[in-house]
Design a protein around this motif. Structure first.
Motif, PDB file in Angstrom:
ATOM      1  N   ASN A 106       9.182   2.244 -10.768  1.00 38.50           N
ATOM      2  CA  ASN A 106       9.937   1.601  -9.684  1.00 38.50           C
ATOM      3  C   ASN A 106      11.435   1.851  -9.829  1.00 38.50           C
ATOM      4  N   SER A 107      11.894   1.950 -11.085  1.00 37.08           N
ATOM      5  CA  SER A 107      13.323   2.110 -11.359  1.00 37.08           C
ATOM      6  C   SER A 107      13.894   3.365 -10.720  1.00 37.08           C
ATOM      7  N   HIS A 108      13.059   4.400 -10.560  1.00 37.78           N
ATOM      8  CA  HIS A 108      13.503   5.649  -9.955  1.00 37.78           C
ATOM      9  C   HIS A 108      12.722   5.955  -8.675  1.00 37.78           C
ATOM     10  N   GLY A 109      12.123   4.879  -8.138  1.00 42.52           N
ATOM     11  CA  GLY A 109      11.426   4.959  -6.866  1.00 42.52           C
ATOM     12  C   GLY A 109      12.053   3.983  -5.895  1.00 42.52           C
ATOM     13  N   ILE A 110      11.294   2.973  -5.512  1.00 46.30           N
ATOM     14  CA  ILE A 110      11.746   2.044  -4.470  1.00 46.30           C
ATOM     15  C   ILE A 110      13.022   1.301  -4.869  1.00 46.30           C
ATOM     16  N   ASN A 111      13.179   0.988  -6.158  1.00 43.62           N
ATOM     17  CA  ASN A 111      14.368   0.235  -6.585  1.00 43.62           C
ATOM     18  C   ASN A 111      15.656   1.012  -6.363  1.00 43.62           C
ATOM     19  N   ARG A 112      15.548   2.332  -6.323  1.00 40.10           N
ATOM     20  CA  ARG A 112      16.738   3.170  -6.220  1.00 40.10           C
ATOM     21  C   ARG A 112      17.125   3.444  -4.760  1.00 40.10           C
ATOM     22  N   VAL A 113      16.253   3.116  -3.829  1.00 36.62           N
ATOM     23  CA  VAL A 113      16.485   3.459  -2.421  1.00 36.62           C
ATOM     24  C   VAL A 113      17.766   2.819  -1.860  1.00 36.62           C
ATOM     25  N   PRO A 114      18.030   1.529  -2.079  1.00 41.06           N
ATOM     26  CA  PRO A 114      19.266   0.963  -1.518  1.00 41.06           C
ATOM     27  C   PRO A 114      20.529   1.676  -1.998  1.00 41.06           C
TER      28      PRO A 114
ATOM     29  N   PRO B  58       0.834  -1.211   0.000  1.00 44.20           N
ATOM     30  CA  PRO B  58       0.000   0.000   0.000  1.00 44.20           C
ATOM     31  C   PRO B  58       0.864   1.256   0.000  1.00 44.20           C
ATOM     32  N   PHE B  59       0.397   2.282  -0.697  1.00 45.53           N
ATOM     33  CA  PHE B  59       1.166   3.524  -0.831  1.00 45.53           C
ATOM     34  C   PHE B  59       1.547   4.103   0.527  1.00 45.53           C
ATOM     35  N   ASN B  60       0.584   4.199   1.444  1.00 44.74           N
ATOM     36  CA  ASN B  60       0.866   4.808   2.748  1.00 44.74           C
ATOM     37  C   ASN B  60       1.904   4.010   3.543  1.00 44.74           C
ATOM     38  N   GLU B  61       1.855   2.687   3.406  1.00 44.22           N
ATOM     39  CA  GLU B  61       2.843   1.853   4.100  1.00 44.22           C
ATOM     40  C   GLU B  61       4.244   2.101   3.543  1.00 44.22           C
ATOM     41  N   MET B  62       4.348   2.168   2.215  1.00 43.59           N
ATOM     42  CA  MET B  62       5.656   2.417   1.613  1.00 43.59           C
ATOM     43  C   MET B  62       6.209   3.773   2.038  1.00 43.59           C
ATOM     44  N   GLN B  63       5.361   4.782   2.002  1.00 43.75           N
ATOM     45  CA  GLN B  63       5.806   6.120   2.380  1.00 43.75           C
ATOM     46  C   GLN B  63       6.254   6.159   3.835  1.00 43.75           C
ATOM     47  N   ASP B  64       5.528   5.473   4.702  1.00 38.81           N
ATOM     48  CA  ASP B  64       5.869   5.458   6.130  1.00 38.81           C
ATOM     49  C   ASP B  64       7.189   4.735   6.376  1.00 38.81           C
ATOM     50  N   VAL B  65       7.389   3.604   5.709  1.00 34.91           N
ATOM     51  CA  VAL B  65       8.642   2.852   5.856  1.00 34.91           C
ATOM     52  C   VAL B  65       9.821   3.710   5.406  1.00 34.91           C
ATOM     53  N   LEU B  66       9.670   4.384   4.271  1.00 35.93           N
ATOM     54  CA  LEU B  66      10.766   5.202   3.741  1.00 35.93           C
ATOM     55  C   LEU B  66      11.038   6.415   4.625  1.00 35.93           C
ATOM     56  N   TYR B  67       9.992   7.001   5.175  1.00 33.91           N
ATOM     57  CA  TYR B  67      10.157   8.134   6.092  1.00 33.91           C
ATOM     58  C   TYR B  67      10.991   7.711   7.309  1.00 33.91           C
ATOM     59  N   LYS B  68      10.642   6.574   7.908  1.00 34.08           N
ATOM     60  CA  LYS B  68      11.375   6.093   9.085  1.00 34.08           C
ATOM     61  C   LYS B  68      12.818   5.721   8.725  1.00 34.08           C
ATOM     62  N   LEU B  69      12.993   5.154   7.532  1.00 31.37           N
ATOM     63  CA  LEU B  69      14.341   4.801   7.085  1.00 31.37           C
ATOM     64  C   LEU B  69      15.214   6.048   6.938  1.00 31.37           C
TER      65      LEU B  69
ATOM     66  N   ILE C 170      13.766  -6.435  -3.680  1.00 29.96           N
ATOM     67  CA  ILE C 170      14.040  -5.025  -3.369  1.00 29.96           C
ATOM     68  C   ILE C 170      13.369  -4.627  -2.060  1.00 29.96           C
ATOM     69  N   TRP C 171      12.105  -5.026  -1.879  1.00 28.58           N
ATOM     70  CA  TRP C 171      11.387  -4.640  -0.660  1.00 28.58           C
ATOM     71  C   TRP C 171      12.081  -5.206   0.577  1.00 28.58           C
ATOM     72  N   ASN C 172      12.526  -6.437   0.512  1.00 26.25           N
ATOM     73  CA  ASN C 172      13.240  -7.041   1.642  1.00 26.25           C
ATOM     74  C   ASN C 172      14.575  -6.339   1.887  1.00 26.25           C
ATOM     75  N   THR C 173      15.233  -5.906   0.820  1.00 34.74           N
ATOM     76  CA  THR C 173      16.483  -5.161   0.965  1.00 34.74           C
ATOM     77  C   THR C 173      16.244  -3.836   1.671  1.00 34.74           C
ATOM     78  N   VAL C 174      15.175  -3.129   1.281  1.00 37.34           N
ATOM     79  CA  VAL C 174      14.837  -1.857   1.927  1.00 37.34           C
ATOM     80  C   VAL C 174      14.538  -2.083   3.406  1.00 37.34           C
ATOM     81  N   LEU C 175      13.754  -3.110   3.729  1.00 38.21           N
ATOM     82  CA  LEU C 175      13.411  -3.389   5.128  1.00 38.21           C
ATOM     83  C   LEU C 175      14.651  -3.744   5.928  1.00 38.21           C
ATOM     84  N   SER C 176      15.627  -4.382   5.303  1.00 35.06           N
ATOM     85  CA  SER C 176      16.848  -4.765   6.016  1.00 35.06           C
ATOM     86  C   SER C 176      17.705  -3.557   6.377  1.00 35.06           C
ATOM     87  N   LEU C 177      17.448  -2.425   5.717  1.00 28.86           N
ATOM     88  CA  LEU C 177      18.209  -1.201   6.009  1.00 28.86           C
ATOM     89  C   LEU C 177      17.658  -0.449   7.218  1.00 28.86           C
ATOM     90  N   MET C 178      16.481  -0.852   7.685  1.00 26.90           N
ATOM     91  CA  MET C 178      15.810  -0.168   8.793  1.00 26.90           C
ATOM     92  C   MET C 178      16.583  -0.358  10.117  1.00 26.90           C
TER      93      MET C 178
END
Length: 338
Positions: A47-55, A9-20, A330-338
């Motif tokens: 995704n290529s310039h969104g969540i995929n780029r976060v790591p 969900p959009f709000n979940e992704m935004q919240d995870v990234l904010y905390k990260l 990618i999502w698991n990689t982002v969560l592992s950075l938390m």
């Protein structure tokens, strides 16, 4: 083999990234803005310039390439034209700030241009086209990059895929062109790699100098295919020249001398269409062009013709309803950075 995805969900992704981003010591306001932009880019299907780029973004932060406490500052003023220095701050923060300033200049002078140097990757360039259109401005925006395409006829990469954006505000749906000067942006090529898919068309050269649609072979040497072959090669050079000249910043050549892609040069040009005093016919003129192209018979039954930005709006609506499809890896990689 297609690799697994998960719907977030959009709000979940935004919240995870904010905390990260808070974890990596960004201020609350910067963390909020960047989390929103990363999530919105992914919401719109980029995704290529969104969540995929976060790591990679976090890697650059940890290595000090992206300075968390700096941002763009005005260096010189020439009426409706300004030069700004990004001070190697986060690209999203700098690009948002410079787009805002170009809009302000356009509202005052009819047209405003901000040339930015020493900045970092702005992620999806279309973000700032949407920003300008939402403010009622036409925009022309572009950036140079590290060398990742050979000039036409050459073997080695000496030019960048230099993303180019044009946006036009429209009451019934903004028009936003967002394209790299390579056939596929490298983030998009990597997205195909993550999915385990081949590109639908050749996107670059492999190690044997053959055009290929295999993302792994293209990424090995990062030699993208220019759009329009020699025409795209020339357009890449011109955009690099303009970005470098107007900002007094780094060219693709200078960016390529660095160990990492940083210190790029960008242009933010905005026009306020209300200066023409014919707002009542502007929508009609745009719709005339859109209706004429929509009305063409498709080559393949069931296909539809789209204006630039139309499919983005459809993707946004679908992903808000169903969640955003993201590579599980990618999502698991982002969560592992938390």
């Amino acid at each position: 083999m297609t690799k697994p995805t998960v719907n977030i969900p959009f709000n979940e992704m935004q919240d995870v990234l904010y905390k990260l981003l808070l974890k990596y010591k960004f201020s609350e306001s910067k963390a909020q803005l960047m989390a929103r932009v990363f999530a919105e880019n992914t919401l719109d299907g980029v995704n290529s310039h969104g969540i995929n780029r976060v790591p990679l973004f976090i890697k650059y932060v940890k290595e000090g390439i992206i300075k968390i406490d700096t941002e763009a500052e005005k260096a010189e003023t020439f009426g409706s034209i300004e030069r700004w220095d990004g001070n190697h701050g986060p690209g999203i923060i700098n690009a948002t700030k410079c787009t805002t300033r170009a809009i302000e200049l356009a509202k005052t002078h009819g047209m405003g241009l901000v040339a930015l140097r020493n900045t970092n990757h702005w992620m999806r360039g279309g973000t700032y086209g949407w920003q300008a259109a939402n403010a009622g401005c036409i925009s022309i925006l572009f950036t140079n990059t590290k060398p990742n395409m050979p000039p036409w006829g050459g073997k080695d990469s000496r030019i960048g895929n230099n993303p180019f954006i044009i946006s036009i505000p429209r009451e019934s749906g903004h028009i936003v062109l967002d394209m790299a000067i390579s056939q596929f942006a490298f983030g998009k090529i990597n997205e195909y790699k993550l999915k385990g898919d081949k590109l639908p068309y050749p996107g670059g050269w492999d190690a044997d100098n053959n055009l290929s649609n295999d993302p792994e072979k293209i990424l090995k040497k990062e030699r993208g295919l220019p759009i329009g072959y020699w025409k795209g090669s020339a357009l890449s050079m011109i955009l690099d020249m303009l970005a470098t000249l107007l900002s007094a910043g780094n060219s693709t050549y200078k960016v390529g001398l660095k160990a990492f892609e940083t210190g790029v040069s960008q242009i933010f040009l905005c026009i306020a269409p209300e200066v023409f005093n014919d707002k009542n016919i502007q929508e009609t003129l745009l719709n005339e062009i859109i209706d004429y192209t929509h009305d063409v018979e498709p080559m393949h039954a069931g296909d539809k013709i789209y204006y630039p930005g139309e499919r983005t709006l459809q993707t946004r609506t679908k992903n808000l309803k169903n969640g955003i499809p993201v590579s599980t890896e990618i999502w698991n990689t982002v969560l592992s950075l938390m």
